[in-house]
Enzyme design. Sequence first.
Site, PDB file in Angstrom:
ATOM      1  N   HIS A 175       0.828  -1.271   0.182  1.00 24.50           N
ATOM      2  CA  HIS A 175      -0.137  -0.036   0.242  1.00 24.50           C
ATOM      3  C   HIS A 175       0.547   0.857  -0.154  1.00 24.50           C
ATOM      4  O   HIS A 175       2.104   1.346   0.678  1.00 24.50           O
ATOM      5  CB  HIS A 175      -1.023   0.379   1.035  1.00 24.50           C
ATOM      6  CG  HIS A 175      -1.810  -1.238   0.912  1.00 24.50           C
ATOM      7  ND1 HIS A 175      -1.926  -2.443   1.610  1.00 24.50           N
ATOM      8  CD2 HIS A 175      -3.037  -0.640   1.268  1.00 24.50           C
ATOM      9  CE1 HIS A 175      -2.705  -2.971   1.240  1.00 24.50           C
ATOM     10  NE2 HIS A 175      -4.251  -2.248   1.331  1.00 24.50           N
ATOM     11  N   LYS A 182      -1.111  -8.052  -4.496  1.00 28.24           N
ATOM     12  CA  LYS A 182      -1.970  -6.632  -4.214  1.00 28.24           C
ATOM     13  C   LYS A 182      -1.577  -4.927  -4.211  1.00 28.24           C
ATOM     14  O   LYS A 182      -0.306  -5.331  -3.447  1.00 28.24           O
ATOM     15  CB  LYS A 182      -3.106  -6.751  -2.848  1.00 28.24           C
ATOM     16  CG  LYS A 182      -3.823  -5.932  -2.678  1.00 28.24           C
ATOM     17  CD  LYS A 182      -4.335  -6.079  -1.463  1.00 28.24           C
ATOM     18  CE  LYS A 182      -5.537  -5.109  -1.143  1.00 28.24           C
ATOM     19  NZ  LYS A 182      -6.467  -4.485  -0.158  1.00 28.24           N
TER      20      LYS A 182
END
Length: 410
Positions: free
Chosen positions: A129, A156
């Site tokens: 992230h 991700k």
Amino acid sequence: MKRPEICIPVTDTTRDRIIQRAREFALLPAELVEWRVDFFAGYEKEIISVVKELREILREKKLIFTLRTVQEGGEENGSRFDYAVLLSDVAASGLADYVDVEIRRDPDMVQTVIRAAGQSGTRVIGSFHDFTRTPSEEEILHILEEAKECGADMGKVACMPSGDAEKGREDAVRLLAATEHMKEKHPDFPLIIMCMGEAGKMTRLYGGLYGSEVSFGCVGRASAPGQIELSEMKDVFDKLYSGKRHIALIGFMGVGKSTVSRALHRLSGRPEIDTDQRIVKQQGCPISRIFEEKGEPYFRQLETDLIDELAAGEPGIISCGGGMALRDINVKKLRAIGEIVLLTAEPETIYERVKDSKDRPLLNGNMNVPYIRELMEKRRPFYEKAATVTVSTDGKSAEQIAGEILSAVS
């Protein structure tokens, strides 16, 4: 084209509300539910038993266990919990289908979680992230490769696009392009990608067209900026992945898209949709005025948005404006709902067909064969990359061309 699964987050703070929310979510059309434990106001010793209750309630759905720290966009509250111990314990329990672990943390800790998950059959989402920017395409690919190499079952990347609308769109497009390249290189490695905020919504809705296998929506309270309501996300997915097969005609202005569309209608009975005409009707003014007053980027976005509307209709003949295939997202959407047929013609033929037109803004002041040839050459790679079928229109009747198309797409 594989339809992405939808994940909705549980962000309630108390055990009773978490369980109640899970019962509500069990009845909704989402494939996954994520428990964001950093919102949890209870004790760490309760967490395994809460996961067990969630597992019993969400029998038909996959459960993701996530402890997001402040640095990764999570709640300060989550810092009360021991990240490494908690993820390892949940992974080892086998109660969650997935545990989410940040791959840029201590490598030994990441491997401890992965080993614990491997023993129980729990899958690991190796996530990254960045709430300050969107990395370069090279960086994104490196991060996803890193997730794969460390032993995660899924990679991700979630990042923040620029606050400037146009730069933000460029950031989102860059993330989508990196996703597609990673998928081409490692087709069996599942990916989740998203840009956050307003500019990132296109990645949540259309990431599946580039290889993202999960999209995070919400029901009420969002767990991250830019999450889209479940109902809206499902509506878009229902349209894009319906299996309806339109015939989309692309090509330079003057290749005969409208004429061929009419012939296809006569031969097949399918309805006709002219994207330029539809936009003119919706905007209440000619294309030349849209270009003059609002600019080409505005018009191109109208084309992109229109495809969603067309996806919901019955299979038809879509006659696309000359620039429709210049945007990669348009091509992905059109391929999701049908075949893309490229119509071609020689520059001299184009000139004869359009020389008396007053509504060709890209040719204003340049209505001549050399300029048409130059512009055609610039667009040719985009057209050829987009097309699933190519048909020349030179020296053929509209009925002949339509017959060739129907034979090719049947």
